[in-house]
Design a protein around this motif. Structure first.
Motif, mmCIF file in Angstrom:
data_model
loop_
_atom_site.group_PDB
_atom_site.id
_atom_site.type_symbol
_atom_site.label_atom_id
_atom_site.label_comp_id
_atom_site.label_asym_id
_atom_site.label_seq_id
_atom_site.Cartn_x
_atom_site.Cartn_y
_atom_site.Cartn_z
ATOM 1 N N GLN A 1 0.837 -1.186 0.000
ATOM 2 C CA GLN A 1 0.000 0.000 0.000
ATOM 3 C C GLN A 1 0.881 1.247 0.000
ATOM 4 O OE1 GLN A 1 -2.867 0.117 3.134
ATOM 5 N NE2 GLN A 1 -3.532 2.199 2.670
ATOM 6 N N LEU A 2 0.542 2.177 -0.887
ATOM 7 C CA LEU A 2 1.325 3.397 -0.986
ATOM 8 C C LEU A 2 1.073 4.272 0.224
ATOM 9 C CD1 LEU A 2 3.131 5.306 -2.641
ATOM 10 C CD2 LEU A 2 1.064 6.128 -3.774
ATOM 11 N N GLN A 3 2.133 4.728 0.856
ATOM 12 C CA GLN A 3 2.031 5.664 1.965
ATOM 13 C C GLN A 3 2.742 6.943 1.579
ATOM 14 O OE1 GLN A 3 3.834 3.411 5.133
ATOM 15 N NE2 GLN A 3 1.910 2.450 5.715
ATOM 16 N N LEU A 4 2.157 8.047 1.941
ATOM 17 C CA LEU A 4 2.704 9.346 1.604
ATOM 18 C C LEU A 4 3.053 10.103 2.873
ATOM 19 C CD1 LEU A 4 0.097 10.331 -1.126
ATOM 20 C CD2 LEU A 4 2.380 9.406 -1.505
ATOM 21 N N VAL A 5 4.070 10.927 2.781
ATOM 22 C CA VAL A 5 4.474 11.750 3.908
ATOM 23 C C VAL A 5 4.619 13.183 3.442
ATOM 24 C CG1 VAL A 5 6.245 12.170 5.645
ATOM 25 C CG2 VAL A 5 5.690 9.813 4.975
ATOM 26 N N GLU A 6 3.898 14.077 4.093
ATOM 27 C CA GLU A 6 4.011 15.500 3.803
ATOM 28 C C GLU A 6 4.962 16.138 4.813
ATOM 29 O OE1 GLU A 6 -0.421 14.369 3.275
ATOM 30 O OE2 GLU A 6 1.188 14.024 4.722
ATOM 31 N N SER A 7 5.634 17.182 4.371
ATOM 32 C CA SER A 7 6.507 17.936 5.260
ATOM 33 C C SER A 7 6.596 19.371 4.776
ATOM 34 C CB SER A 7 7.900 17.300 5.326
ATOM 35 O OG SER A 7 8.507 17.295 4.049
ATOM 36 N N GLY A 8 7.131 20.215 5.618
ATOM 37 C CA GLY A 8 7.365 21.601 5.220
ATOM 38 C C GLY A 8 6.391 22.605 5.795
ATOM 39 N N GLY A 9 5.390 22.116 6.502
ATOM 40 C CA GLY A 9 4.448 23.052 7.100
ATOM 41 C C GLY A 9 5.075 23.825 8.235
ATOM 42 N N GLY A 10 4.358 24.840 8.697
ATOM 43 C CA GLY A 10 4.882 25.629 9.788
ATOM 44 C C GLY A 10 4.060 26.864 10.022
ATOM 45 N N PHE A 11 4.681 27.775 10.736
ATOM 46 C CA PHE A 11 4.029 29.020 11.128
ATOM 47 C C PHE A 11 4.696 30.149 10.364
ATOM 48 C CE2 PHE A 11 1.438 31.199 14.244
ATOM 49 C CZ PHE A 11 1.993 32.467 14.277
ATOM 50 N N VAL A 12 3.891 30.967 9.688
ATOM 51 C CA VAL A 12 4.457 32.041 8.877
ATOM 52 C C VAL A 12 3.535 33.258 8.934
ATOM 53 C CG1 VAL A 12 3.329 31.255 6.760
ATOM 54 C CG2 VAL A 12 5.466 32.556 6.609
ATOM 55 N N GLN A 13 4.107 34.421 8.773
ATOM 56 C CA GLN A 13 3.292 35.631 8.734
ATOM 57 C C GLN A 13 2.674 35.816 7.356
ATOM 58 O OE1 GLN A 13 5.870 38.827 10.149
ATOM 59 N NE2 GLN A 13 4.867 38.719 12.142
ATOM 60 N N ALA A 14 1.570 36.510 7.322
ATOM 61 C CA ALA A 14 0.919 36.801 6.052
ATOM 62 C C ALA A 14 1.904 37.473 5.108
ATOM 63 C CB ALA A 14 -0.290 37.695 6.276
ATOM 64 N N GLY A 15 1.867 37.040 3.865
ATOM 65 C CA GLY A 15 2.797 37.536 2.868
ATOM 66 C C GLY A 15 4.037 36.671 2.716
ATOM 67 N N GLY A 16 4.220 35.755 3.648
ATOM 68 C CA GLY A 16 5.381 34.890 3.614
ATOM 69 C C GLY A 16 5.213 33.695 2.698
ATOM 70 N N SER A 17 6.204 32.807 2.750
ATOM 71 C CA SER A 17 6.222 31.642 1.856
ATOM 72 C C SER A 17 6.559 30.375 2.630
ATOM 73 C CB SER A 17 7.267 31.843 0.755
ATOM 74 O OG SER A 17 6.992 32.975 -0.020
ATOM 75 N N LEU A 18 6.069 29.283 2.106
ATOM 76 C CA LEU A 18 6.430 27.960 2.592
ATOM 77 C C LEU A 18 6.478 27.016 1.404
ATOM 78 C CD1 LEU A 18 4.213 27.440 5.801
ATOM 79 C CD2 LEU A 18 6.705 27.634 5.739
ATOM 80 N N LYS A 19 7.282 25.975 1.527
ATOM 81 C CA LYS A 19 7.340 24.958 0.473
ATOM 82 C C LYS A 19 7.051 23.608 1.100
ATOM 83 C CE LYS A 19 10.184 23.360 -3.399
ATOM 84 N NZ LYS A 19 11.470 23.551 -4.122
ATOM 85 N N LEU A 20 5.978 23.009 0.655
ATOM 86 C CA LEU A 20 5.583 21.700 1.150
ATOM 87 C C LEU A 20 6.131 20.604 0.238
ATOM 88 C CD1 LEU A 20 1.829 22.360 2.009
ATOM 89 C CD2 LEU A 20 3.870 22.813 3.386
ATOM 90 N N SER A 21 6.410 19.457 0.839
ATOM 91 C CA SER A 21 6.903 18.311 0.087
ATOM 92 C C SER A 21 6.009 17.112 0.337
ATOM 93 C CB SER A 21 8.328 17.962 0.508
ATOM 94 O OG SER A 21 9.214 19.026 0.291
#
Length: 129
Positions: A1-21
């Motif tokens: 069975q395929l399992q997926l893992v997300e990462s890269g979330g967090g806390f950021v101020q409005a206007g900022g950036s994040l990159k999820l994987s």
């Protein structure tokens, strides 16, 4: 069975950036480029909504209107990872973000979570004002 893992979330101020994987785990040899990979999000008390997807073969992409021009989905086949680059983040982007895989690639319903078979456990994104 395929399992997926997300990462890269967090806390950021409005206007900022994040990159999820999003990467597979626990199923050796499973290449994400065989699948359409979608990103979805779910805020407290709300239904899961489609954010973006990238198809397996052609690499076609699509975005929800709410994120067009701010989010970019991409895949690195060598790394077997799909990314979601999120920029100009807004408070309303706050949610748990999930990636999923679908065997479909030609459907116009690929922002519908019912088209997806396997999911990760999510990564939390919080955008403050």
């Amino acid at each position: 069975q395929l399992q997926l893992v997300e990462s890269g979330g967090g806390f950021v101020q409005a206007g900022g950036s994040l990159k999820l994987s999003c990467a597979p785990s626990g199923f050796a040899g499973s290449a994400l480029d065989y699948y359409t990979v979608g990103w979805f999000r779910q805020a407290p008390g709300k239904q899961r909504e489609g954010v973006s997807y990238i198809t397996g073969r052609s690499g076609s992409t699509n975005y929800a209107d709410s994120v067009k021009g701010r989010f970019i989905i991409s895949r690195d086949n060598a790394a077997n990872t799909v990314y979601l680059q999120m920029s100009s983040l807004k408070v309303e982007d706050t949610a748990d973000y999930y990636c999923g895989t679908s065997a479909y690639s030609g459907s116009s319903y690929l922002l519908d979570s019912r088209m997806y078979d396997y999911w990760g456990r999510g990564t939390q994104v919080t955008v403050s004002s």
